[in-house]
Design a protein around this motif. Structure first.
Motif: not given
Length: 378
Positions: A321, A314, A140, A337, A317-318, A30
């Motif tokens: 974010k 996930w 994922y 990050k 970072y996703h 990621l």
């Protein structure tokens, strides 16, 4: 007479190292690292993939050691009790986590697309790695569970081989597994691909690491090497050098495009195995006084850390974010990050794994002791 407890805290510390290898490499999923600008940072992180074979080796060594000690103490092993112990240790967390992700992917898009029914069945039956091998990666958050499937497949066979054929049969089985692994590696090497390769999730490829762990246990016969600190440091550095050579020179990089030659593939996997052995002997037999209790504890809860960490990545970072980027800018950290995000993921992963271990897994572990003949760390 109650059999003596077998527990080596240095192997829990090594288990933590294996997890950290995996933890570092999964960050790059990621937060990709530019190999041109950060050449060594990229490759030092990329070899983290090989933390999984190290997990396999450690698991095989410890379980074989316990089974052999049970056989030596009682004249035979109790296969039924072995399976119950494995179920109580692995299944509750694995199945609870898996079906939680299935539920989340079915009610929200934040965790990726729905998991197909066939994939659900495969992961439920601990054959998720084979589903990935023939159908590519899935949602994922469930992808790390492939390695648990590989372990459970081997442990269907291991006690049966020892029960019916003894240590000699165990040796033959292990050597056969190593030969089979390299025949499968040759098969993939003759079929290079620029896309997904099922080689990394193929059980037969990884059986070599289980076999190596079994053989080390059988041939050591309970002995421990007495090595000085400098020798252990050299072994640790040698292990890392082997892994770097496997990644950089031989180009064996997990599910990355496999375009290596036959010589590169065979040499690369052999170097991974050599690295695993070097790491193991750099720790095994170390004085308990040199092993910090906190690190051994983190190794003890590494199963939960492994199961949860990629989902935490996930989420941070996703899903969050934008919020993390804003917070990072306010703190004056531009590369969030690589700094604050990485630290947050690790701390949350450890916290959740601790809670899981103490309040969810421990009741099953206490029940597991009823079927235990050789006391260990649990």
């Amino acid at each position: 007479m109650t059999p003596q407890r077998y527990y080596r805290p240095e192997l829990d510390v090594l288990r933590l190292c294996a997890f950290l290898f995996v933890f570092f490499v999964h960050r790059m999923d990621l937060a990709p690292v530019d190999a041109k600008h950060y050449y060594w940072g990229y490759h030092l992180s990329l070899v983290g993939n090989y933390g999984v074979p190290l997990f396999f080796f450690l698991s095989a060594f410890l379980i074989t050691e316990l089974l052999i000690r049970e056989q030596d103490s009682f004249g035979k092993i109790n296969v039924r009790s072995f399976y119950i112990r494995r179920i109580l240790r692995i299944w509750p967390l694995y199945l609870t986590f898996f079906f939680l992700i299935v539920l989340l992917t079915s009610v929200t898009s934040h965790f990726g697309g729905n998991i197909p029914p066939k994939a659900q069945l495969a992961f439920t039956l601990f054959s998720g790695n084979w589903y990935i091998t023939f159908n590519e990666w899935q949602s994922y958050c469930i992808n790390p569970l492939w390695s648990v499937s590989v372990e459970e497949q081997l442990y269907i066979l291991l006690p049966l081989v020892l029960f019916f054929t003894g240590k000699k049969g165990l040796k033959i089985f292990s050597f056969f597994a190593i030969v089979l692994s390299y025949l499968v590696i040759l098969y993939y090497a003759q079929r290079p691909t620029e896309g997904f390769s099922g080689q990394w999730t193929n059980s037969f490829v990884h059986f070599q690491f289980f076999a190596a762990g079994i053989l080390v246990s059988v041939f050591l016969k309970g002995r421990q090497p007495h090595l000085n600190f400098l020798t252990r440091m050299v072994l640790f550095a040698t292990g890392y050098a082997c892994w770097l050579a496997a990644s950089i020179i031989c180009e064996v990089n997990a599910d990355a495009p496999h375009l290596a030659t036959i010589a590169q593939s065979v040499s690369g996997w052999f170097l991974i195995l050599a690295g695993v052995l070097s790491f193991f002997f750099s720790f095994f037999g170390s004085s308990e006084k040199r092993m910090p209790a906190a690190l051994a504890y983190l190794g003890r809860i590494s199963y939960g850390m492994y199961v949860f960490h990629i989902t935490i990545y996930w989420i941070i970072y996703h899903i969050f974010k934008a919020e993390l980027a804003t917070f990072s800018n306010k703190m004056g950290l531009g590369e969030w990050k690589n700094e604050i995000g990485f630290v947050i993921v690790f701390l949350i992963t450890v916290t959740i794994a601790m809670l899981s271990y103490n309040y969810f897994e421990k009741p099953f572990l206490r029940l597991k002791t009823r079927f235990t003949f050789i006391p260990s760390r649990d």
